[in-house]
Design a protein around this motif. Structure first.
Motif, PDB file in Angstrom:
ATOM      1  N   PHE A  18      40.771  52.563  33.518  1.00 38.16           N
ATOM      2  CA  PHE A  18      41.734  51.738  34.239  1.00 38.16           C
ATOM      3  C   PHE A  18      41.547  50.270  33.858  1.00 38.16           C
ATOM      4  N   ASP A  19      42.603  49.493  34.070  1.00 39.77           N
ATOM      5  CA  ASP A  19      42.626  48.099  33.630  1.00 39.77           C
ATOM      6  C   ASP A  19      42.881  47.195  34.841  1.00 39.77           C
ATOM      7  N   VAL A  20      41.922  47.165  35.750  1.00 39.03           N
ATOM      8  CA  VAL A  20      42.033  46.364  36.964  1.00 39.03           C
ATOM      9  C   VAL A  20      40.858  45.406  37.023  1.00 39.03           C
ATOM     10  N   ALA A  21      41.140  44.114  37.184  1.00 39.53           N
ATOM     11  CA  ALA A  21      40.089  43.101  37.187  1.00 39.53           C
ATOM     12  C   ALA A  21      39.411  43.021  38.561  1.00 39.53           C
ATOM     13  N   ALA A  22      38.121  42.711  38.547  1.00 35.94           N
ATOM     14  CA  ALA A  22      37.383  42.492  39.781  1.00 35.94           C
ATOM     15  C   ALA A  22      37.718  41.119  40.347  1.00 35.94           C
ATOM     16  N   ASP A  23      37.364  40.906  41.585  1.00 33.76           N
ATOM     17  CA  ASP A  23      37.607  39.609  42.220  1.00 33.76           C
ATOM     18  C   ASP A  23      36.802  38.518  41.517  1.00 33.76           C
ATOM     19  N   ALA A  24      37.448  37.403  41.247  1.00 28.00           N
ATOM     20  CA  ALA A  24      36.795  36.309  40.521  1.00 28.00           C
ATOM     21  C   ALA A  24      35.712  35.662  41.373  1.00 28.00           C
ATOM     22  N   ASP A  25      34.604  35.294  40.705  1.00 22.46           N
ATOM     23  CA  ASP A  25      33.543  34.568  41.405  1.00 22.46           C
ATOM     24  C   ASP A  25      33.009  33.385  40.595  1.00 22.46           C
ATOM     25  N   LEU A  26      33.649  33.087  39.460  1.00 21.07           N
ATOM     26  CA  LEU A  26      33.230  31.944  38.654  1.00 21.07           C
ATOM     27  C   LEU A  26      34.020  30.702  39.063  1.00 21.07           C
ATOM     28  N   PRO A  27      33.374  29.533  39.107  1.00 18.05           N
ATOM     29  CA  PRO A  27      34.097  28.296  39.428  1.00 18.05           C
ATOM     30  C   PRO A  27      35.027  27.900  38.284  1.00 18.05           C
ATOM     31  N   ARG A  28      36.001  27.058  38.576  1.00 18.94           N
ATOM     32  CA  ARG A  28      36.970  26.651  37.567  1.00 18.94           C
ATOM     33  C   ARG A  28      36.318  25.898  36.413  1.00 18.94           C
ATOM     34  N   TRP A  29      35.281  25.116  36.710  1.00 20.16           N
ATOM     35  CA  TRP A  29      34.644  24.375  35.622  1.00 20.16           C
ATOM     36  C   TRP A  29      33.996  25.313  34.615  1.00 20.16           C
ATOM     37  N   ALA A  30      33.547  26.486  35.063  1.00 18.47           N
ATOM     38  CA  ALA A  30      32.973  27.460  34.127  1.00 18.47           C
ATOM     39  C   ALA A  30      34.033  27.973  33.161  1.00 18.47           C
ATOM     40  N   LEU A  31      35.239  28.180  33.667  1.00 14.58           N
ATOM     41  CA  LEU A  31      36.329  28.611  32.798  1.00 14.58           C
ATOM     42  C   LEU A  31      36.678  27.529  31.783  1.00 14.58           C
ATOM     43  N   PHE A  32      36.655  26.279  32.236  1.00 12.14           N
ATOM     44  CA  PHE A  32      36.954  25.166  31.331  1.00 12.14           C
ATOM     45  C   PHE A  32      35.906  25.085  30.218  1.00 12.14           C
ATOM     46  N   LEU A  33      34.630  25.214  30.572  1.00 14.21           N
ATOM     47  CA  LEU A  33      33.562  25.120  29.582  1.00 14.21           C
ATOM     48  C   LEU A  33      33.505  26.345  28.671  1.00 14.21           C
ATOM     49  N   SER A  34      34.055  27.458  29.130  1.00 10.43           N
ATOM     50  CA  SER A  34      33.975  28.675  28.312  1.00 10.43           C
ATOM     51  C   SER A  34      34.686  28.504  26.971  1.00 10.43           C
ATOM     52  N   TRP A  35      35.713  27.640  26.938  1.00 13.28           N
ATOM     53  CA  TRP A  35      36.423  27.442  25.670  1.00 13.28           C
ATOM     54  C   TRP A  35      35.589  26.643  24.674  1.00 13.28           C
ATOM     55  N   ILE A  36      34.667  25.834  25.163  1.00 11.72           N
ATOM     56  CA  ILE A  36      33.735  25.156  24.256  1.00 11.72           C
ATOM     57  C   ILE A  36      32.807  26.183  23.626  1.00 11.72           C
ATOM     58  N   VAL A  37      32.280  27.084  24.460  1.00 12.95           N
ATOM     59  CA  VAL A  37      31.419  28.158  23.947  1.00 12.95           C
ATOM     60  C   VAL A  37      32.191  29.005  22.936  1.00 12.95           C
TER      61      VAL A  37
END
Length: 422
Positions: free
Chosen positions: A260-279
């Motif tokens: 199945f293709d169902v995402a779990a509830d998010a628990d990462l802060p928005r800044w982590a998503l922003f920094l993920s593109w640097i990684v």
């Protein structure tokens, strides 16, 4: 001095081979690069292209001609060579170098080793997956599981560089191993999200999104045969990944309904998503051998793509946002790459293109469909068609300044050579 036939044909043969080997984005640019380079050196050239082979006819200034069959394996894994080749061709076209010196520079590019050691490529693939993971599920569990799964996938990729037999079936092997480990270790409870979402970041390096887009763009530019062949190849690679996931399901005795293709509830802060593109961008530089000096321009294009996609998605929905982001990215990369000393279009386009998850949409669609979730699988496949169409419509248009080449008839005494790669 105008080069003789042997020297001119030798240089253009090596140039064509290198262009074929780095033509994961598409074949249209090969014809323009070879024919304009030949004219700059005082000769003429024509090409008959398919993705892994080019029939090259070279005519020198004295009318002597030679036909050469050049074979290569289209990839995008040595972008340092793509980057180094562009200024060389610019110098040839501007008359700043002759065929002898150009040949020496081309040989240096061909014979150069990867700019980073094997362990840096391994780290790059892991970072590439980790940066992409929050896009699948914005959870700490997704990131932690990806760190383990991506290390396994990266190890297989590095080993395949030294074992050609493994390289031929690498997507299938990697998908099978990742599927087994995911199901047995990480997908023990639905609260962590669907197994497909846990697997995809680790397999993202093997997903043929660039080939799929090129296969759509080439028919739009008039390359019907080349596009059709590339489409078959890209679908074959995608099917390898799909079958690998299913083999992992069967090997563990799990029902396909678990896909199945169902995402779990998010628990990462928005800044982590922003920094993920640097990684993600750091990983792209290391995994695809991009010169490190290009990190900042590539990061800017990644953020541009993400920003456009996010903004337009809020206005007209996810599919429309992805479509508009694809058009903006393609147009920006095309404009920036026009100057001879700037990075090639492929290098500028690739990291931002990956953020659009073109290939992963196909993978998600197939695996979700196999799990019996037909509507969700169809939605992912529909998004795939939308995005590749957006890239094809804008990126597939032929530049009006590009030369149209009329095939040249070789002399009766032409020599047929075969140059094979791998």
């Amino acid at each position: 001095m105008t080069p003789g036939l042997d020297e001119l044909a030798g240089f253009l043969t090596r140039l064509t081979r290198l262009l074929l080997n780095t033509s994961g984005e598409g074949a249209e640019g090969i014809e323009e690069a070879v024919t304009t380079t030949a004219r700059a050196l005082g000769g003429e050239a024509s090409l008959l292209l398919v993705p892994d082979t080019a029939t090259l006819t070279v005519t020198a200034a004295d009318g002597a001609a030679r036909t050469v069959i050049v074979r290569g394996v289209p990839e995008v894994f040595r972008l340092d060579q793509v980057t180094a080749l562009k200024p060389l061709l610019a110098d040839v076209r501007a008359g700043r170098t002759d065929v002898t010196r150009a040949g020496a520079r081309l040989a240096a590019i061909e014979e150069s080793g990867p700019p980073y050691p094997w362990w840096a490529k391994l780290i790059g693939i892991v970072l590439f997956a980790l940066g992409f993971a929050p896009l699948m599920q914005s959870t700490s569990y997704e990131v932690a599981s990806t760190a383990v799964l991506a290390t396994i996938a990266a190890s297989l990729a590095v080993v395949a560089d030294r074992v050609p037999r493994l390289a031929a079936v690498l997507p299938l092997v990697a998908a099978t191993v990742i599927s087994i480990v995911t199901i047995e270790v990480f997908a023990r409870t639905p609260s962590h999200g669907g197994p497909v979402l846990l697997m995809l970041p680790a397999l993202f390096y093997f997903v043929p999104g660039d080939y799929l887009s090129a296969a759509t763009a080439e028919p739009a530019a008039g390359w019907m045969t080349t596009g059709a062949i590339r489409l078959v190849n890209s679908v074959f690679l995608l099917v390898q990944l799909y079958l690998g996931v299913l083999l992992g399901v069967y090997a563990t005795g799990t029902s396909t309904r678990a896909l199945f293709d169902v995402a779990a509830d998010a628990d990462l802060p928005r800044w982590a998503l922003f920094l993920s593109w640097i990684v993600f961008t750091v990983g792209t530089v290391l995994a695809f051998a991009v010169p490190y000096r290009l990190f900042w321009p590539l990061l800017a294009l990644v953020y541009l793509t993400v920003a456009v996609q996010s903004l337009v998605t809020k206005l007209i929905g996810e599919t429309g946002g992805t479509f508009v982001a694809a058009v903006v990215l393609t147009a920006t990369a095309t404009v920036l790459a026009r100057a001879p000393r700037r990075p090639p279009r492929l290098v500028l386009l690739l990291p931002g293109f990956f953020t659009l998850t073109v290939g992963s949409l196909g993978m998600r669609g197939l695996t979700t469909w196999a799990g019996g979730y037909v509507i969700k699988g169809f939605e992912d496949l529909l998004k795939l068609v939308t995005v590749v169409t957006a890239i094809a419509v804008h990126g597939g248009r032929r530049d009006a300044r590009a030369p149209r080449v009329t095939p040249l008839a070789p002399s009766p005494s032409y020599l047929l050579l075969t140059c094979s790669e791998r």
